[in-house]
Design a protein around this motif. Structure first.
Motif, PDB file in Angstrom:
ATOM      1  N   SER A 101       0.809  -1.223   0.000  1.00 30.53           N
ATOM      2  CA  SER A 101       0.000   0.000   0.000  1.00 30.53           C
ATOM      3  C   SER A 101       0.842   1.273   0.000  1.00 30.53           C
ATOM      4  CB  SER A 101      -0.938   0.004   1.216  1.00 30.53           C
ATOM      5  OG  SER A 101      -0.194  -0.098   2.428  1.00 30.53           O
ATOM      6  N   LYS A 102       2.079   1.199   0.490  1.00 35.21           N
ATOM      7  CA  LYS A 102       2.947   2.372   0.541  1.00 35.21           C
ATOM      8  C   LYS A 102       3.898   2.445  -0.650  1.00 35.21           C
ATOM      9  CE  LYS A 102       2.918   2.506   5.600  1.00 35.21           C
ATOM     10  NZ  LYS A 102       3.752   2.483   6.846  1.00 35.21           N
ATOM     11  N   ILE A 103       3.693   1.575  -1.600  1.00 39.01           N
ATOM     12  CA  ILE A 103       4.615   1.483  -2.734  1.00 39.01           C
ATOM     13  C   ILE A 103       3.959   2.036  -3.999  1.00 39.01           C
ATOM     14  CG2 ILE A 103       5.857  -0.134  -4.235  1.00 39.01           C
ATOM     15  CD1 ILE A 103       6.124  -1.950  -1.764  1.00 39.01           C
ATOM     16  N   SER A 104       4.695   2.887  -4.703  1.00 37.05           N
ATOM     17  CA  SER A 104       4.212   3.466  -5.958  1.00 37.05           C
ATOM     18  C   SER A 104       4.976   2.937  -7.164  1.00 37.05           C
ATOM     19  CB  SER A 104       4.339   4.996  -5.917  1.00 37.05           C
ATOM     20  OG  SER A 104       3.647   5.531  -4.826  1.00 37.05           O
ATOM     21  N   ASN A 105       6.236   2.560  -6.937  1.00 36.36           N
ATOM     22  CA  ASN A 105       7.090   2.074  -8.012  1.00 36.36           C
ATOM     23  C   ASN A 105       7.839   0.825  -7.540  1.00 36.36           C
ATOM     24  OD1 ASN A 105       7.166   4.322 -10.254  1.00 36.36           O
ATOM     25  ND2 ASN A 105       7.304   5.401  -8.295  1.00 36.36           N
ATOM     26  N   ILE A 106       7.981  -0.121  -8.433  1.00 34.95           N
ATOM     27  CA  ILE A 106       8.766  -1.329  -8.156  1.00 34.95           C
ATOM     28  C   ILE A 106       9.838  -1.429  -9.225  1.00 34.95           C
ATOM     29  CG2 ILE A 106       8.735  -3.843  -7.989  1.00 34.95           C
ATOM     30  CD1 ILE A 106       5.815  -3.662  -7.134  1.00 34.95           C
ATOM     31  N   LEU A 107      11.093  -1.576  -8.786  1.00 28.00           N
ATOM     32  CA  LEU A 107      12.208  -1.674  -9.729  1.00 28.00           C
ATOM     33  C   LEU A 107      12.953  -2.982  -9.502  1.00 28.00           C
ATOM     34  CD1 LEU A 107      14.101  -0.542 -11.897  1.00 28.00           C
ATOM     35  CD2 LEU A 107      15.350   0.673 -10.074  1.00 28.00           C
ATOM     36  N   PHE A 108      12.869  -3.876 -10.477  1.00 26.76           N
ATOM     37  CA  PHE A 108      13.665  -5.094 -10.475  1.00 26.76           C
ATOM     38  C   PHE A 108      15.028  -4.781 -11.083  1.00 26.76           C
ATOM     39  CE2 PHE A 108       9.325  -6.665 -10.448  1.00 26.76           C
ATOM     40  CZ  PHE A 108       9.376  -7.768  -9.610  1.00 26.76           C
ATOM     41  N   ILE A 109      16.107  -5.233 -10.456  1.00 23.18           N
ATOM     42  CA  ILE A 109      17.458  -4.936 -10.926  1.00 23.18           C
ATOM     43  C   ILE A 109      18.217  -6.240 -11.126  1.00 23.18           C
ATOM     44  CG2 ILE A 109      19.611  -3.732 -10.448  1.00 23.18           C
ATOM     45  CD1 ILE A 109      18.063  -1.814  -8.670  1.00 23.18           C
TER      46      ILE A 109
ATOM     47  N   ILE B 107       3.684  -8.604  -6.918  1.00 22.44           N
ATOM     48  CA  ILE B 107       2.970  -7.980  -8.043  1.00 22.44           C
ATOM     49  C   ILE B 107       1.461  -8.178  -7.912  1.00 22.44           C
ATOM     50  CG2 ILE B 107       2.631  -8.042 -10.535  1.00 22.44           C
ATOM     51  CD1 ILE B 107       5.228  -6.687  -9.619  1.00 22.44           C
ATOM     52  N   LEU B 108       1.019  -9.345  -7.473  1.00 26.69           N
ATOM     53  CA  LEU B 108      -0.414  -9.594  -7.346  1.00 26.69           C
ATOM     54  C   LEU B 108      -1.057  -8.729  -6.269  1.00 26.69           C
ATOM     55  CD1 LEU B 108      -0.520 -13.491  -7.702  1.00 26.69           C
ATOM     56  CD2 LEU B 108      -1.411 -11.797  -9.316  1.00 26.69           C
ATOM     57  N   SER B 109      -0.251  -8.303  -5.289  1.00 24.32           N
ATOM     58  CA  SER B 109      -0.789  -7.461  -4.221  1.00 24.32           C
ATOM     59  C   SER B 109      -0.758  -5.980  -4.577  1.00 24.32           C
ATOM     60  CB  SER B 109       0.013  -7.677  -2.937  1.00 24.32           C
ATOM     61  OG  SER B 109       1.321  -7.141  -3.074  1.00 24.32           O
ATOM     62  N   ALA B 110      -0.082  -5.638  -5.683  1.00 25.09           N
ATOM     63  CA  ALA B 110       0.096  -4.231  -6.040  1.00 25.09           C
ATOM     64  C   ALA B 110      -1.243  -3.588  -6.406  1.00 25.09           C
ATOM     65  CB  ALA B 110       1.077  -4.105  -7.203  1.00 25.09           C
ATOM     66  N   ARG B 111      -1.411  -2.376  -5.944  1.00 24.06           N
ATOM     67  CA  ARG B 111      -2.647  -1.662  -6.256  1.00 24.06           C
ATOM     68  C   ARG B 111      -2.656  -1.223  -7.714  1.00 24.06           C
ATOM     69  NH1 ARG B 111      -1.026   3.550  -6.382  1.00 24.06           N
ATOM     70  NH2 ARG B 111       0.825   4.136  -5.185  1.00 24.06           N
ATOM     71  N   PRO B 112      -3.830  -0.951  -8.282  1.00 25.34           N
ATOM     72  CA  PRO B 112      -3.914  -0.505  -9.675  1.00 25.34           C
ATOM     73  C   PRO B 112      -3.112   0.774  -9.897  1.00 25.34           C
ATOM     74  CG  PRO B 112      -6.072  -1.145  -8.872  1.00 25.34           C
ATOM     75  CD  PRO B 112      -5.168  -1.134  -7.664  1.00 25.34           C
ATOM     76  N   GLY B 113      -2.434   0.840 -11.001  1.00 24.23           N
ATOM     77  CA  GLY B 113      -1.671   2.038 -11.334  1.00 24.23           C
ATOM     78  C   GLY B 113      -0.238   2.029 -10.866  1.00 24.23           C
TER      79      GLY B 113
ATOM     80  N   VAL C  36       5.555 -12.661 -14.701  1.00 26.71           N
ATOM     81  CA  VAL C  36       5.352 -12.012 -13.408  1.00 26.71           C
ATOM     82  C   VAL C  36       4.551 -10.725 -13.519  1.00 26.71           C
ATOM     83  CG1 VAL C  36       6.502 -10.939 -11.419  1.00 26.71           C
ATOM     84  CG2 VAL C  36       7.465 -13.010 -12.453  1.00 26.71           C
ATOM     85  N   ALA C  37       5.015  -9.783 -14.320  1.00 26.98           N
ATOM     86  CA  ALA C  37       4.423  -8.441 -14.345  1.00 26.98           C
ATOM     87  C   ALA C  37       4.186  -8.000 -15.786  1.00 26.98           C
ATOM     88  CB  ALA C  37       5.332  -7.445 -13.631  1.00 26.98           C
ATOM     89  N   ALA C  38       2.967  -8.156 -16.251  1.00 30.25           N
ATOM     90  CA  ALA C  38       2.656  -7.794 -17.636  1.00 30.25           C
ATOM     91  C   ALA C  38       2.814  -6.308 -17.883  1.00 30.25           C
ATOM     92  CB  ALA C  38       1.232  -8.228 -17.980  1.00 30.25           C
ATOM     93  N   GLN C  39       2.742  -5.481 -16.798  1.00 35.63           N
ATOM     94  CA  GLN C  39       2.845  -4.037 -16.942  1.00 35.63           C
ATOM     95  C   GLN C  39       4.288  -3.537 -16.880  1.00 35.63           C
ATOM     96  OE1 GLN C  39       2.111  -5.761 -14.211  1.00 35.63           O
ATOM     97  NE2 GLN C  39       1.692  -4.463 -12.434  1.00 35.63           N
ATOM     98  N   ALA C  40       5.261  -4.439 -16.787  1.00 35.31           N
ATOM     99  CA  ALA C  40       6.655  -4.031 -16.628  1.00 35.31           C
ATOM    100  C   ALA C  40       7.146  -3.195 -17.803  1.00 35.31           C
ATOM    101  CB  ALA C  40       7.545  -5.260 -16.460  1.00 35.31           C
TER     102      ALA C  40
END
Length: 462
Positions: free
Chosen positions: A300-308, A366-372, A396-400
């Motif tokens: 809930s406190k996350i806006s961006n996820i960066l896989f490195i 990713i499944l727990s991530a909120r829309p947007g 994993v993340a189609a929106q990546a």
């Protein structure tokens, strides 16, 4: 008797080797002599300079001809002195007698038995595939089908398989385990469970299994790459995986796997416990056992996820996110790009691949991530990096979206780029440019091909 001399074994082994590689052995149609030209074998001719050796050799050849196992011809102008070539009589009885005389086991029964093993294994995997489709199975199944086709057409033992049926069965048994495994298990525990010997896999099978997995990866059907994707063979420029990494991609590890994240992430376990990593400002660690018990995540406190992909870049990003700084003015381009997504940023160390359990962790987040929520991936600007991104997006993340994997980034760091010298690698890039699955990278791929360069992401944080 002459039939038991050293030279009988030497001659018949040479001839049977030639026979087992001949079209006659493959097709059953005799079209040319199975000829071994003795006069061009420098080692044998050197030994025959000894009069006793020469006499024994001639006696062995004449005895084998008398038994209608082989025939021979004299070297021109050396009749009665130097033999030019010997050839195997094509009759089945003669060939069978040759095997018996030197107590050599015929190859055909081994091939027949191995072909039956392959057929049984392929049929079993196909029956399971319809009800339990798993990505790793497609690569192993394709490999088995490919090797069986070669076995039937070439009539020769496939690479890594032997004339030892037990070893072959154990190899296939381990491949079946890999095709179904969706966990991370310790190498010696797996070995003990399958063979009753914790070190059997390490001592007898590991090198062979690694060779098989490398071949599957080159064929583009390993779970690291989309099934059915065909590219030229991987090379060093394409990021050759270590044997530990190859096995871990299928969930076999020498040691328990550890995963790294940094950001306001919390996970719920099956006993109701909530683990919060938000205060771990310098990065947090989860082991594979913890991931097995995760039932959900709080983002809930996350806006961006960066896989490195690369560890050095992950550490660099953690340092920037935690407020640490490098040299004044350093990394300006990369730092500016990171700062644009730093609000509510969760960093995840991806590595060059991900195992089944690491994939489970990724999907839980990713499944727990909120829309947007925005999902990014940062890899090398090369074929391997593009494939890693594609797998993450597919599984994993189609929106990546790619992060610092574009033409502008390549231009900024061109002085640090590495040259592409392999034509097969350029063919790989050409195939990717035309492939719709890599459409995000078409502009940068064109530049890479034009300038024959690629960029490792470590060079973006120099």
């Amino acid at each position: 008797m002459p039939g038991n001399t050293k030279w009988t074994g030497v001659l018949l082994n040479h001839l049977l080797d030639l026979y087992e590689r001949s079209s006659y052995f493959r097709t059953g149609v005799y079209s040319r002599r199975i000829l071994y030209r003795v006069s061009t074998d420098n080692e044998i001719m050197r030994q025959l300079e000894d009069p006793d050796e020469k006499n024994n050799f001639l006696l062995a050849v004449k005895d084998l001809r008398a038994q209608r196992i082989l025939d021979f011809s004299w070297l021109r102008y050396e009749e009665g002195n130097i033999i030019d070539g010997v050839w195997l009589c094509p009759e089945e009885a003669a060939i069978s007698r040759a095997y018996q005389m030197i107590r050599r086991k015929p190859l055909q029964p081994f091939l027949t038995e191995l072909d039956r093993m392959f057929s049984d294994e392929i049929a079993d995997l196909r029956s399971r595939e319809t009800s339990h489709p798993l990505q790793p199975r497609s690569g192993i199944l394709s490999y088995l089908e490919e090797v069986q086709n070669q076995l039937e057409s070439k009539k020769k033992l496939p690479s890594v398989f032997t004339e030892n049926p037990e070893l072959n069965r154990n190899l296939l048994r381990f491949l079946r385990f890999l095709s179904e495994n969706q966990d991370v298990q310790l190498e010696r525990v797996v070995s003990a469970g399958l063979y009753g010997d914790s070190k059997y896999f390490e001592h007898q099978l590991k090198s062979r299994i690694v060779r098989i997995l490398r071949r599957i990866r080159r064929n583009g059907t390993v779970d690291e790459v989309t099934a059915g994707e065909q590219f030229p063979a991987a090379n060093q420029q394409d990021g050759e995986l270590t044997e530990e990494e190859l096995l871990l991609a299928y969930g076999v590890s020498r040691w328990p796997e550890v995963y790294e994240v940094c950001g306001e992430l919390a996970v719920r376990l099956d006993d109701g416990t909530v683990l919060s990593f938000g205060k771990e400002r310098y990065g947090a660690y989860l082991n594979s056992e913890t991931v097995r018990h995760i039932t959900g995540a709080d983002t809930s406190k996350i806006s961006n996820i960066l896989f490195i992909e690369n560890k050095a870049n992950y550490v660099w990003a953690v340092q920037r996110l935690s407020g640490q700084k490098g040299k004044e003015g350093a990394d300006s381009y990369t730092e500016k790009a990171l700062s644009k997504i730093s609000d509510g940023l969760l960093l995840i160390y991806h590595g060059g691949f991900f195992s089944p359990v690491k994939g489970r962790l990724f999907r839980s987040i990713i499944l727990s991530a909120r829309p947007g929520i925005h999902v990014w991936h940062w890899s090398d600007i090369d074929a391997g990096g593009f494939r890693i991104f594609h797998r993450l997006k597919q599984e994993v993340a189609a929106q990546a979206e790619p992060f610092l994997m574009d033409r502008d980034t390549l231009a900024v760091f061109e002085p640090y780029a590495m040259s592409i010298e392999s034509e097969s690698y350029l063919e790989t890039l050409s195939g990717m440019e035309q492939d719709e699955r890599y459409r995000e990278f078409r502009p940068v791929i064109r530049t890479m091909m034009e300038k024959k360069i690629r960029l490792e992401q470590e060079n973006e944080i120099l």
